[in-house]
Write an enzyme that holds these catalytic residues in place. Structure first.
Site, mmCIF file in Angstrom:
data_model
loop_
_atom_site.group_PDB
_atom_site.id
_atom_site.type_symbol
_atom_site.label_atom_id
_atom_site.label_comp_id
_atom_site.label_asym_id
_atom_site.label_seq_id
_atom_site.Cartn_x
_atom_site.Cartn_y
_atom_site.Cartn_z
ATOM 1 N N GLU A 47 -42.987 95.803 -5.930
ATOM 2 C CA GLU A 47 -44.385 95.177 -5.523
ATOM 3 C C GLU A 47 -45.375 95.770 -6.308
ATOM 4 O O GLU A 47 -46.552 95.001 -6.304
ATOM 5 C CB GLU A 47 -44.485 96.097 -3.978
ATOM 6 C CG GLU A 47 -44.976 94.833 -3.020
ATOM 7 C CD GLU A 47 -44.967 95.542 -1.354
ATOM 8 O OE1 GLU A 47 -43.997 95.006 -0.783
ATOM 9 O OE2 GLU A 47 -45.617 96.462 -1.308
ATOM 10 N N HIS A 84 -16.766 99.790 -8.006
ATOM 11 C CA HIS A 84 -15.586 98.755 -7.519
ATOM 12 C C HIS A 84 -16.050 97.643 -7.147
ATOM 13 O O HIS A 84 -15.515 96.676 -6.213
ATOM 14 C CB HIS A 84 -14.824 99.594 -6.615
ATOM 15 C CG HIS A 84 -14.381 100.801 -7.288
ATOM 16 N ND1 HIS A 84 -13.000 100.827 -7.789
ATOM 17 C CD2 HIS A 84 -14.946 102.288 -7.490
ATOM 18 C CE1 HIS A 84 -12.752 102.040 -8.282
ATOM 19 N NE2 HIS A 84 -14.084 102.776 -8.269
ATOM 20 N N LYS A 90 -45.996 85.465 5.301
ATOM 21 C CA LYS A 90 -46.674 85.856 6.682
ATOM 22 C C LYS A 90 -47.146 84.343 7.210
ATOM 23 O O LYS A 90 -47.268 84.135 8.377
ATOM 24 C CB LYS A 90 -47.515 87.189 6.597
ATOM 25 C CG LYS A 90 -47.100 88.315 6.563
ATOM 26 C CD LYS A 90 -48.127 89.361 6.346
ATOM 27 C CE LYS A 90 -47.357 90.571 5.770
ATOM 28 N NZ LYS A 90 -48.405 91.676 5.599
HETATM 29 O O1 PA5 Z 1 -46.985 98.809 -0.122
HETATM 30 C C1 PA5 Z 1 -47.589 98.270 0.879
HETATM 31 O O2 PA5 Z 1 -48.655 98.322 0.855
HETATM 32 C C2 PA5 Z 1 -46.702 97.606 1.726
HETATM 33 O O3 PA5 Z 1 -45.278 97.698 1.555
HETATM 34 C C3 PA5 Z 1 -47.145 98.065 3.356
HETATM 35 O O4 PA5 Z 1 -46.515 99.496 3.182
HETATM 36 C C4 PA5 Z 1 -46.190 97.506 4.401
HETATM 37 O O5 PA5 Z 1 -46.488 95.955 4.153
HETATM 38 C C5 PA5 Z 1 -46.599 97.856 5.685
HETATM 39 O O6 PA5 Z 1 -48.029 97.762 5.924
HETATM 40 P P1 PA5 Z 1 -48.686 98.381 7.039
HETATM 41 O O7 PA5 Z 1 -48.641 99.969 6.864
HETATM 42 O O8 PA5 Z 1 -50.079 97.850 6.862
HETATM 43 O O9 PA5 Z 1 -47.935 97.940 8.316
#
Ligand code: PA5
Length: 446
Positions: free
Chosen positions: A288, A309, A423
């Site tokens: 990410e 394996h 989303k």
């Molecule tokens: O690293 C990030 O920002 C994302 O992976 C969020 O942690 C994830 O989308 C969850 O978001 P939130 O804590 O707002 O529910």
């Protein structure tokens, strides 16, 4: 302290020249400055850099007081969250827990289960069966307070708690971890009077394991968060050193030197099933943070020797775009000797008297050499043992290295614009108000 984490990249030397390595190191030292001076992209999300030394005793006490309150009064704690609001806690709890504690039934602390990290009806229904049977509590974690998966799971759990325990008692059984002012979860927590912990504004989800997001569930599972913070703060001192052998700079520079020569996929390898979810945390952190603008090393993971394996064949002989980072643990927590068998029907007496860990280590060494011979460079990242202290150090080490590394490819490591696309489509397809036009467009396409 110097050797909490050792990075050894001798085996990439057959793939990169000395000049390529030192050129990449120079660049990494440049982006290291950008990171610590806060002059790079996304610099309003650098709060995680200071977390290990800035978390107050008061906050740690508040976390531990929830753990003490629930230790003897509940059997199961559901931690609701997804992505960065889930993976750090899951990684640490899995790494530190007895692999069979549930079957042994010897838990002195409540067992921790997770929800809100998927939308599976089967998973959620089965979880509700468990919560009906056991005395439970819930920690709901969402920085934005609006993420669909945890919000839906929490709605179901909250309703169940209120039916089972009544409104007042259930608000004692729920703790929220969220933004200090924004989001539906913050409003709901205030209205219902839940104990609340704040996720700092300048710390993004995947860098939040050393805030209450990770620390609260880890403490609830009975682990020592002070020691975890100590590991992180010792690692912080090392990561801040401006030197060629700063391990975070070394790791970032070597992986980017490989990337720029065509090794596009990094596999995090472990030889201990307890680290499987640590790899999931690592994949989110790097995936990410770096996977943007058509760039970034693709992070993947394997659990060896299990996956030797299944995936071993591809890694040895498949397309040559892979390199490995082996997360190696020097000392297991326990000792097991392979016994002698006078009949030797299985032909294994050559192992008699050896530790099982020696077999694991020789599998690790043999595989590293075989993979290098097959054209897969590897970097070794070694820790002494699996403990709260070393995990704290590892979390900090990889976060820091990720910041240095993402800046090397000129990426903002602290946003995630691509996560929004699915989303929008999901909301449109589910009929969320405001998404009517998109819904119509999508329906024509399917
Ligand atoms: O690293 C990030 O920002 C994302 O992976 C969020 O942690 C994830 O989308 C969850 O978001 P939130 O804590 O707002 O529910």
């Amino acid at each position: 302290m110097k050797n909490i984490i050792k990075v050894d990249y001798k085996s990439v030397k057959g793939f990169l020249t000395e000049d390529e390595i030192s050129f990449s190191k120079e660049r990494a030292l440049g982006t290291y400055e950008t990171l610590i001076n806060g002059t790079g992209r996304g610099n309003d999300f650098l709060g995680w850099l200071e977390l290990p030394t800035q978390i107050s005793d008061e906050l740690v006490d508040k976390i531990e007081s929830v753990a003490t309150r629930w230790r003897n009064s509940v059997e199961v704690i559901v931690v609701v969250g997804i992505g960065g609001s889930y993976l750090g806690a899951k990684a640490a709890i899995d790494a530190l827990s007895h692999s069979f504690s549930l079957h042994l039934g010897k838990n002195s602390t409540p067992s921790i289960v997770f929800a809100g990290q998927n939308l599976s009806e089967d998973y959620m229904s089965e979880l509700m069966e468990l919560l009906k049977e056991r005395s439970s509590a819930c920690v709901v974690v969402s920085k934005s307070g609006t993420t669909t998966e945890p919000a839906v799971a929490f709605r179901i759990i909250k309703q169940h708690f209120e039916e089972k325990y009544g409104k007042h008692d259930s608000s004692e059984r729920i703790v929220a971890v969220t933004d200090q002012a924004r989001g539906a979860l913050k409003g709901l927590a205030t209205q219902e009077g839940y104990t609340t912990f704040v996720i700092p504004d300048d710390v993004g989800g995947r860098y939040s394991v050393l805030t209450p997001v990770g620390l609260l569930p880890i403490a609830l599972a009975g682990f020592d968060i002070k020691s975890m913070l100590k590991g992180a703060s010792d690692m912080k001192k090392i990561c801040y050193q401006k030197s060629d052998d700063n391990p975070a700079v070394e790791y970032a520079s070597v992986r980017n030197a490989l990337y720029s020569k065509g090794w596009k996929i990094e596999i995090l390898v472990n030889y201990n099933p307890k680290l499987q979810y640590f790899a999931e945390w690592w994949k989110q952190l790097f995936g990410e943070s770096e996977g943007k603008e058509g760039k970034g090393i693709y992070p993947s993971s394997v659990n060896f020797t299990t996956d030797l394996h299944s995936m071993g064949q591809y890694i040895q002989n498949g397309e040559r775009t892979l390199f490995e980072t082996v997360l190696s643990v020097r000392q297991p927590a326990r000792k097991m000797i392979i016994s002698d068998d006078p009949q030797n029907l299985d032909g294994l007496n050559f192992l008699s008297g050896k530790r099982l860990d020696e077999c694991n280590k020789m599998a690790e060494l043999g595989t590293r050499i075989a993979h290098v011979d097959g054209g897969v460079p590897n970097i070794l990242v070694e820790i002494g043992e699996i403990s709260e202290y070393s995990l704290g150090a590892l979390f900090y080490f990889f976060e820091f290295a990720c910041g240095v590394s993402a800046y090397m490819i000129d990426i903002n490591p602290f946003d995630q614009p691509g996560v929004e696309d699915y989303k929008k489509n999901m909301f449109a397809l589910l009929g969320k108000p405001g998404y009517e036009e998109l819904a119509e467009e999508l329906r024509k396409r399917v």
